[in-house]
Design a protein around this motif. Sequence first.
Motif, short mmCIF file in Angstrom:
data_model
loop_
_atom_site.label_atom_id
_atom_site.label_comp_id
_atom_site.label_asym_id
_atom_site.label_seq_id
_atom_site.Cartn_x
_atom_site.Cartn_y
_atom_site.Cartn_z
N ILE B 485 0.20 -2.86 11.59
CA ILE B 485 -0.13 -1.53 11.06
C ILE B 485 1.13 -0.86 10.51
CG2 ILE B 485 -1.14 0.72 11.61
CD1 ILE B 485 -2.78 -0.66 13.79
N GLU B 486 2.24 -0.99 11.25
CA GLU B 486 3.51 -0.44 10.76
C GLU B 486 3.95 -1.13 9.48
OE1 GLU B 486 5.37 2.25 11.27
OE2 GLU B 486 3.64 2.68 12.56
N LYS B 489 2.14 0.18 6.50
CA LYS B 489 2.63 1.48 6.05
C LYS B 489 3.93 1.34 5.27
CE LYS B 489 1.02 4.20 10.00
NZ LYS B 489 1.54 4.92 11.17
N GLU B 490 4.84 0.54 5.84
CA GLU B 490 6.16 0.40 5.23
C GLU B 490 6.08 -0.21 3.83
OE1 GLU B 490 8.90 -1.20 8.28
OE2 GLU B 490 9.91 -2.08 6.52
N SER B 492 3.49 -0.31 1.90
CA SER B 492 2.78 0.59 0.98
C SER B 492 3.74 1.57 0.34
CB SER B 492 1.70 1.38 1.74
OG SER B 492 0.69 0.52 2.17
N VAL B 493 4.62 2.13 1.14
CA VAL B 493 5.55 3.12 0.62
C VAL B 493 6.50 2.48 -0.40
CG1 VAL B 493 7.43 4.68 1.25
CG2 VAL B 493 5.40 4.53 2.69
N LEU B 512 -3.03 3.56 2.87
CA LEU B 512 -2.36 4.67 3.56
C LEU B 512 -3.38 5.70 4.04
CD1 LEU B 512 0.77 5.16 1.31
CD2 LEU B 512 0.72 4.34 3.67
N SER B 513 -4.35 5.99 3.20
CA SER B 513 -5.29 7.05 3.56
C SER B 513 -6.22 6.59 4.67
CB SER B 513 -6.01 7.53 2.30
OG SER B 513 -7.36 7.49 2.42
N ILE B 515 -5.41 4.42 7.03
CA ILE B 515 -4.61 4.37 8.26
C ILE B 515 -4.42 5.79 8.80
CG2 ILE B 515 -2.34 3.85 9.27
CD1 ILE B 515 -2.11 1.47 7.49
N LYS B 516 -4.14 6.71 7.87
CA LYS B 516 -3.90 8.08 8.29
C LYS B 516 -5.13 8.68 8.98
CE LYS B 516 -2.92 12.56 6.29
NZ LYS B 516 -3.38 13.19 5.07
N GLU B 519 -6.75 5.61 12.12
CA GLU B 519 -5.83 4.69 12.79
C GLU B 519 -6.49 4.02 14.00
OE1 GLU B 519 -1.88 6.12 13.18
OE2 GLU B 519 -1.15 4.13 13.75
N TYR B 522 -8.22 0.89 13.05
CA TYR B 522 -7.28 -0.22 12.86
C TYR B 522 -6.87 -0.77 14.21
CZ TYR B 522 -6.41 0.26 7.82
OH TYR B 522 -6.53 0.24 6.45
#
Lengths: 160, 597
Positions: B485-486, B489-490, B492-493, B512-513, B515-516, B519, B522
């Motif tokens: 999951i981390e 995110k990483e 994606s950015v 991202l959306s 996960i936000k 979460e 996930y």
Amino acid sequence: MPKIKLAENTVQLIKDICKEFENKESELINVLHQVQSKLGYLPAEVQEVIAKELKTSVAKVYGVVTFYSFFTMIPQGENPISICMGTACYVRGSEQVLNEFKRQLKVEVGESTEDGKFSINCLRCVGACGLAPVVTVGEKVYGRVAPTDVKKIIAEYRNH
Amino acid sequence: MTDYKMHLLICGGTGCKASESDEIKKRLNQLIHDLGLADEVQVVLTGCFGFCEKGPIVKVLPDNTFYVQVTPNDVVEIVEEHIVKGRLVKRLLYTDPTNDEQISDSKGMDFYKKQIRIALKNCGFINPENIDEYIARDGYQALGKCLSERTPEEVIKEVKDSGLRGRGGGGFPTGLKWEITKNVENDQKYVVCNADEGDPGAFMDRSILEGDPHSVLEAMAICGYCIGADKGLVYIRAEYPLAIQRLKIAIKQAEEYGLIGDDILGTGFNFHIELRYGAGAFVCGEETALIHSMEGLRGEPTFKPPFPSVSGYMGKPTNVNNVETFANIPVILNKGAEWFSKIGTEKSKGTKVFALAGKINNVGLIEVPMGTTLREVIYDIGGGIKDGKEFKAVQTGGPSGGCLTKDFLDLPIDYDNLLASGSMMGSGGMIVMDENDCMVSIAKFYLDFTLEESCGKCTPCRVGNKRLYELLDKITQGKGEEQDIEKLKELSVVIKDTALCGLGQTSPNPVLSTIKNFEDEYKAHVLDGKCPAGQCKSLLRYDIVEDLCTGCTLCFRNCPVGAISGERRQPHYIDQTLCIKCGVCYEKCKFNAITLT
């Protein structure tokens, strides 16, 4: 892929289409649309003729053909089946419908059955989201298709 | 023109055509002819009414009766009862699901009450293949006025004052775009209409072109007059045969009337419009990619600047606007910027067309003022969630957007609010999801789309999205690890920051959306090996409860892969190695003897 020998009149047909667009390189996409609508697909040999007529490289023609999903280098089945994989159809279960078609016809997406009767493709949204999930066979649109309808749809075309 | 007493309007949009609206029209015409009513009753095939869920739709004028889900077999009854005897065919009327009342006039339906139609003004009212009907509804009046009474500067000022922003997704002020293109000196300029609607689930541009093609042609000519262009190009998807056909008819008719072509209305202004076909590439909605595609090249985007306004098609200044944006122009110029700017919110003026789809009762095309809340759209207009299930999320902005949860239901919809909430306006697709939709699978679905559509020019998009997809796939297979999951995110950015064009920069948004906002979902996949929505097949298991099974053999007979075995009147068993988890047995069992875990 084995090399195909294009018939004399096919070559002429391609040349005529190119000429219609004044053999301009910038009209390549329009030429490809026309040729595919006449021949059904765009094998390498056809691309070679087009490249020569438009005075460009085969690599460039190939680059364009493979870039756009509308152009295909594989002949389609007699009854091309397209399953809509747009979001609206997806959330209403089009993936299960697709899997059922694959299972019944024993082919993968982009392939044709051995007898050439059917081919399966995915498409992105025909815009009939009210009828989701949607399947098209040739020009005919089937709406609200459930996996259990698949057998019936195939049978409609099997004995034609 | 014959003075008809009655008009029968039939939806001729793609959706209703798929449900045999052509056949309905044919039978209506035949019957009306046979009864000798051909001089009194006119049958018109129109564009989309918007209420696709209830299609095909037949509307009777002047009394505004709205018949839904009409089949060719209903034609005789409609003609004999309604037209001949003047009695409503009650069984074909719309029933309000909240109180079971039948409504005959569409104006009384919740679906239409909150809508304001500007871009869709003529859709469902006129025959799109007849220019006279467009002209009868003030068509080409704005063009005539601009050419004879107003300077390009005045027209641009009006468009700027209206506050109209691009409806294709970006939301750039339209008037400003025109002004920039006008101010670039060049002997040749182009007006391009972007009709490459690639967002899956969005079909507003197609509906406008199918239902009201002249509004777009008129606006393009006005734009040409303002920026100093004599040539317009419509870049349209080859997958939209009906829209292409109607555009061709419209161009031909407008040329015959001298509304497009040389010396328009005797003013000396020339403007020609041609069609260019897309070939199925989502990235071609991006304006630089679109321009390359029109030039016969691969539709790869290039870095901006230079913007198309300075160097576009064939290196010449080019103004690119989307279909819906253009459709607003004639109305704005007829009714004035002041009228238009009163509709909407402070920074988003006017209306927006949304394609409402997914798990919602009233699938269809709607047009609401900016600032309408999601709750009004989903519950009042959309009629709530299908089968009484619970609302989970709504996805806006397509593959570049994000999802909004129930916390956002009272959010007034406009460009800035959506962006601030982690989604975006996009072209206006709105896909509603319920409790049975797995958000990890939805993110994977969009990534699958992006992967296929990535042009491959820049590495972050080509390789990065592939890695994102693999991680999501791993999670839906039940093989995910906590750190995935981390990692998602990483990565994606990084992709957002480094990709070349809009497609790549926005492609991680669905990840991202989700996960936000989800979460926990996930984590359930990764930590507990469970899919709470019951969608991820690898995480599902069907079993037969011995005590409840009566051995009726219904599941055995329906299993498509022969995974179920057992004797008649004896408990049956599922062979887990053969089971494809299609769920047919679960649905068919009348004794609740099959469990899903």
